[in-house]
Structure formats: C-alpha cells, structure tokens
Motif scaffolding. Structure first.
Motif, PDB file in Angstrom:
ATOM      1  N   GLN A 174       0.842  -1.206   0.000  1.00  0.00           N
ATOM      2  CA  GLN A 174       0.000   0.000   0.000  1.00  0.00           C
ATOM      3  C   GLN A 174       0.873   1.251   0.000  1.00  0.00           C
ATOM      4  OE1 GLN A 174      -3.093   0.153   2.989  1.00  0.00           O
ATOM      5  NE2 GLN A 174      -3.519  -2.010   2.821  1.00  0.00           N
ATOM      6  N   LEU A 175       1.880   1.247   0.884  1.00  0.00           N
ATOM      7  CA  LEU A 175       2.765   2.422   0.991  1.00  0.00           C
ATOM      8  C   LEU A 175       3.573   2.602  -0.289  1.00  0.00           C
ATOM      9  CD1 LEU A 175       3.994   2.018   4.669  1.00  0.00           C
ATOM     10  CD2 LEU A 175       2.386   3.713   3.789  1.00  0.00           C
ATOM     11  N   GLN A 176       4.067   1.482  -0.821  1.00  0.00           N
ATOM     12  CA  GLN A 176       4.834   1.558  -2.078  1.00  0.00           C
ATOM     13  C   GLN A 176       3.975   2.119  -3.200  1.00  0.00           C
ATOM     14  OE1 GLN A 176       6.405  -2.376  -2.767  1.00  0.00           O
ATOM     15  NE2 GLN A 176       8.254  -1.979  -1.586  1.00  0.00           N
ATOM     16  N   LEU A 177       2.709   1.673  -3.255  1.00  0.00           N
ATOM     17  CA  LEU A 177       1.817   2.141  -4.317  1.00  0.00           C
ATOM     18  C   LEU A 177       1.611   3.655  -4.215  1.00  0.00           C
ATOM     19  CD1 LEU A 177      -0.221   1.778  -6.631  1.00  0.00           C
ATOM     20  CD2 LEU A 177      -1.964   1.335  -4.902  1.00  0.00           C
ATOM     21  N   PHE A 178       1.289   4.132  -3.029  1.00  0.00           N
ATOM     22  CA  PHE A 178       1.019   5.564  -2.896  1.00  0.00           C
ATOM     23  C   PHE A 178       2.283   6.399  -3.116  1.00  0.00           C
ATOM     24  CE2 PHE A 178      -3.315   6.920  -1.757  1.00  0.00           C
ATOM     25  CZ  PHE A 178      -3.937   5.723  -2.061  1.00  0.00           C
ATOM     26  N   THR A 179       3.429   5.899  -2.694  1.00  0.00           N
ATOM     27  CA  THR A 179       4.692   6.608  -2.930  1.00  0.00           C
ATOM     28  C   THR A 179       4.950   6.684  -4.434  1.00  0.00           C
ATOM     29  OG1 THR A 179       5.514   5.784  -0.836  1.00  0.00           O
ATOM     30  CG2 THR A 179       7.168   6.608  -2.378  1.00  0.00           C
ATOM     31  N   MET A 180       4.703   5.571  -5.129  1.00  0.00           N
ATOM     32  CA  MET A 180       4.913   5.534  -6.582  1.00  0.00           C
ATOM     33  C   MET A 180       3.948   6.482  -7.296  1.00  0.00           C
ATOM     34  SD  MET A 180       4.314   2.356  -9.136  1.00  0.00           S
ATOM     35  CE  MET A 180       2.586   2.687  -9.229  1.00  0.00           C
ATOM     36  N   LEU A 181       2.669   6.423  -6.920  1.00  0.00           N
ATOM     37  CA  LEU A 181       1.663   7.274  -7.577  1.00  0.00           C
ATOM     38  C   LEU A 181       2.029   8.749  -7.396  1.00  0.00           C
ATOM     39  CD1 LEU A 181      -1.664   5.498  -6.529  1.00  0.00           C
ATOM     40  CD2 LEU A 181      -0.630   5.514  -8.809  1.00  0.00           C
ATOM     41  N   LYS A 182       2.461   9.095  -6.198  1.00  0.00           N
ATOM     42  CA  LYS A 182       2.812  10.486  -5.893  1.00  0.00           C
ATOM     43  C   LYS A 182       4.017  10.922  -6.742  1.00  0.00           C
ATOM     44  CE  LYS A 182       2.345  13.928  -2.842  1.00  0.00           C
ATOM     45  NZ  LYS A 182       1.142  14.720  -2.812  1.00  0.00           N
ATOM     46  N   ALA A 183       5.001  10.019  -6.853  1.00  0.00           N
ATOM     47  CA  ALA A 183       6.228  10.356  -7.584  1.00  0.00           C
ATOM     48  C   ALA A 183       5.977  10.506  -9.084  1.00  0.00           C
ATOM     49  CB  ALA A 183       7.277   9.281  -7.330  1.00  0.00           C
ATOM     50  N   MET A 184       4.924   9.871  -9.585  1.00  0.00           N
ATOM     51  CA  MET A 184       4.662   9.922 -11.037  1.00  0.00           C
ATOM     52  C   MET A 184       4.206  11.298 -11.497  1.00  0.00           C
ATOM     53  SD  MET A 184       2.731   6.425 -11.828  1.00  0.00           S
ATOM     54  CE  MET A 184       3.695   5.155 -12.552  1.00  0.00           C
ATOM     55  N   GLU A 185       3.707  12.085 -10.566  1.00  0.00           N
ATOM     56  CA  GLU A 185       3.217  13.431 -10.890  1.00  0.00           C
ATOM     57  C   GLU A 185       2.183  13.429 -12.006  1.00  0.00           C
ATOM     58  OE1 GLU A 185       6.328  16.276 -11.260  1.00  0.00           O
ATOM     59  OE2 GLU A 185       6.709  16.197  -9.106  1.00  0.00           O
ATOM     60  N   LYS A 186       1.302  12.423 -11.951  1.00  0.00           N
ATOM     61  CA  LYS A 186       0.153  12.412 -12.867  1.00  0.00           C
ATOM     62  C   LYS A 186      -1.026  13.048 -12.132  1.00  0.00           C
ATOM     63  CE  LYS A 186       1.307   8.031 -15.124  1.00  0.00           C
ATOM     64  NZ  LYS A 186       1.106   8.088 -16.559  1.00  0.00           N
ATOM     65  N   THR A 187      -2.078  13.299 -12.868  1.00  0.00           N
ATOM     66  CA  THR A 187      -3.328  13.684 -12.229  1.00  0.00           C
ATOM     67  C   THR A 187      -3.954  12.397 -11.696  1.00  0.00           C
ATOM     68  OG1 THR A 187      -3.572  15.410 -13.889  1.00  0.00           O
ATOM     69  CG2 THR A 187      -5.535  14.857 -12.600  1.00  0.00           C
ATOM     70  N   VAL A 188      -4.216  12.358 -10.399  1.00  0.00           N
ATOM     71  CA  VAL A 188      -4.745  11.129  -9.789  1.00  0.00           C
ATOM     72  C   VAL A 188      -6.023  11.453  -9.016  1.00  0.00           C
ATOM     73  CG1 VAL A 188      -4.310   9.285  -8.101  1.00  0.00           C
ATOM     74  CG2 VAL A 188      -2.447  10.076  -9.557  1.00  0.00           C
ATOM     75  N   ILE A 189      -7.059  10.659  -9.253  1.00  0.00           N
ATOM     76  CA  ILE A 189      -8.252  10.726  -8.400  1.00  0.00           C
ATOM     77  C   ILE A 189      -8.458   9.322  -7.854  1.00  0.00           C
ATOM     78  CG2 ILE A 189     -10.678  11.371  -8.184  1.00  0.00           C
ATOM     79  CD1 ILE A 189     -10.491  12.880 -10.791  1.00  0.00           C
ATOM     80  N   THR A 190      -8.500   9.202  -6.540  1.00  0.00           N
ATOM     81  CA  THR A 190      -8.649   7.877  -5.954  1.00  0.00           C
ATOM     82  C   THR A 190      -9.669   7.865  -4.824  1.00  0.00           C
ATOM     83  OG1 THR A 190      -7.472   6.021  -4.895  1.00  0.00           O
ATOM     84  CG2 THR A 190      -6.615   8.222  -4.421  1.00  0.00           C
TER      85      THR A 190
END
Ligand SMILES: Nc1ncnc2c1ncn2[C@@H]1O[C@H](COP(=O)(O)OP(=O)(O)OP(=O)(O)O)[C@@H](O)[C@H]1O
Length: 253
Positions: A174-190
């Motif tokens: 879970q932590l790895q996923l959110f760290t990765m999503l944040k680092a991608m700097e995409k527009t994210v809605i979750t």
C-alpha cells in the motif's frame, strides 16, 4: 490534465445516488475521495470515466465536455482501476498488462519493442517482474490487484482514476503504491478508505456523505476530529510523527 465536475447528479431506479456534486482537479493534483460505504464514491468515479451517464450536470476534461470525448480518446487520457476487476482470463501476467497498450493501437496493429518495454517497466514498478510468465488465474488477491494497477501504468495516460486501489494489498505494498503514484506526478483521483494514506499523500480531499459533497479541502482541513465524526460517526485522534512528517490516525470507536 484538468477535470471539472459541475453539479452532476445520478439517479438509479428512482433513487438519488449522487446529487449536485462539484469537483475541480488541477493538472498533476493527487485527489482523494472519502466517504462511508454507499456514499457515492464509485458512482462519481464511474461518471467521470463515462461508465455512468449522469442525469444532470457536466463533466469537462481538459476544457472539453466529456460527451464530446470518444471512449478511445478517453482511454488515451485516463487509465482506470475499478473496485472490482474481471480477472477470470486465461492470460499470462504479461499478456494481461499488455492490454494497457491497446488504446494506443490501431486495429490489428502489433505490439512493438516500446510496448514490451513499457509493460516490463510497469511490472517492475509494481514488484511483479518475477510473475511475468505466470497465469493470472493463479495469482493471490494482492498480486491480482498489483497487475491491474500495472496495466493502468502501462497505459501511459496523464490521468489515473482508481477506486480503492489498495484493496487486498499488504501494508508495505500500500505504501509503495502511494509513494509511486505520488512520484509519477500524474493527475490522480482515488477513492480511499485509509485516512492516514489520504492525509499523508493527497493534495486535496473531497468527502461524500449520502451522495452529497460534505467537505473539500487540504487533508488537514478535511480530516479533523469533528469532520470524521460527522462523516463516519467515529472518534479519531491524529498522531503527528514530526520526524517523518507524517500523521497516523487512531480510531477510537
Ligand atoms: N445499479 C445500481 N442499482 C441500485 N443501486 C445502486 C446501483 N449502483 C449503485 N447503487 C447504490 O448507490 C449507492 C452508492 O454506491 P457506490 O458504489 O457509489 O458507493 P461507494 O461510496 O463507492 O461505496 P463503497 O465504499 O462501499 O465502495 C449505494 O447505496 C449503492 O447500493
């Protein structure tokens, strides 16, 4: 990518599911949707991804009305990780993740070395490289969830829309996923139930209650003792870890 949701309402079988929801998402913003079971989070996300057609209101993506954006075009702009994903397929993990490349292909167009490299990279990012040749059907729940996310990453869209993406995942993933999503700097809605993840990773939160937008703002504005009591009917305490600059949420019942 910017997304503008303007007063959308969805009624199913004469029941109002969401009413007059407004939401603004800036490019590369990481937005969380909070709310109790049945509050309308999935319905809102399905409306933004054109799975559901709202009865009223409008949705604009990059300043274009969503009704004017074809599904093919939408799939090049937004990758979706649904809450329930059909995984009953006789595919290998690589074949499954490769489906993320389809929106970029014309009919009968073959996959290229670039497509294969993107799939390999997505599997690596989700820690699933060793599973590349395994059958999807034999994977565990958390492993299946990780390849669904890998497929969305391989889709290489500027925006990701995820409905409770940490389902079935252990804490480390879970932590790895959110760290990765944040680092991608995409527009994210979750859509997200874990308030600590929402607090620590999201730039902005929207909180739904009974299909209506109750609150929006920065995590520290939305996740307060009073607001959470109103949203979920529970008491919380926020524990600040100064060293890590993170907040833990203690549920007091
Ligand atoms: N097709 C449908 N027919 C009837 N009711 C529906 C339909 N789709 C959704 N609903 C109802 O609308 C409400 C909102 O559902 P939705 O899935 O959007 O909630 P949610 O906030 O995502 O919930 P959860 O946290 O449990 O995933 C629920 O009460 C649900 O039962």
């Amino acid at each position: 990518m910017n997304i503008e949701v303007d007063h959308i309402s969805v009624t199913i079988n004469k029941k109002c599911i969401i009413a007059a929801i407004c939401l603004t998402v800036e490019p590369r913003q990481f937005v969380g949707i909070l709310g109790a079971n049945g509050s309308g989070k999935s319905t809102l996300l399905k409306s933004i991804t054109k799975i559901i057609q709202p009865d009223s209101g409008s949705i604009r993506i990059n300043d274009r009305c969503i009704s004017q954006v074809s599904y093919a075009e939408l799939a090049q702009q937004i990758a979706v990780v649904g809450q329930f994903n059909s995984m009953d397929v006789d595919y290998t993990v690589t074949e499954f993740v490769m489906m993320g490349r389809y929106p970029h292909k014309k009919k009968y167009e073959s996959m290229t070395a670039v497509d294969h490299a993107l799939v390999k990279q997505a599997l690596h990012e989700l820690g699933m490289s060793d599973y590349a040749n395994r059958k999807v059907m034999g994977l565990s729940g958390g492993e299946k969830q990780r390849i669904v996310i890998a497929r969305a990453i391989a889709q290489q869209t500027p925006c990701l829309i995820l409905d409770e993406p940490t389902n079935h995942m252990d804490i480390k993933h879970q932590l790895q996923l959110f760290t990765m999503l944040k680092a991608m700097e995409k527009t994210v809605i979750t859509a997200i139930h874990d308030m600590a993840l929402a607090y620590n990773y999201c730039d902005k939160l929207y909180a739904l209650k009974d299909g209506r937008l109750l609150l929006s703002g920065r995590p520290e504005e939305v996740i307060t003792k009073e607001n959470v009591k109103q949203l979920f009917g529970i008491d919380i305490a926020l524990l600040r870890c100064e060293k890590e600059n993170k907040v833990a949420v203690l549920y007091e019942g």
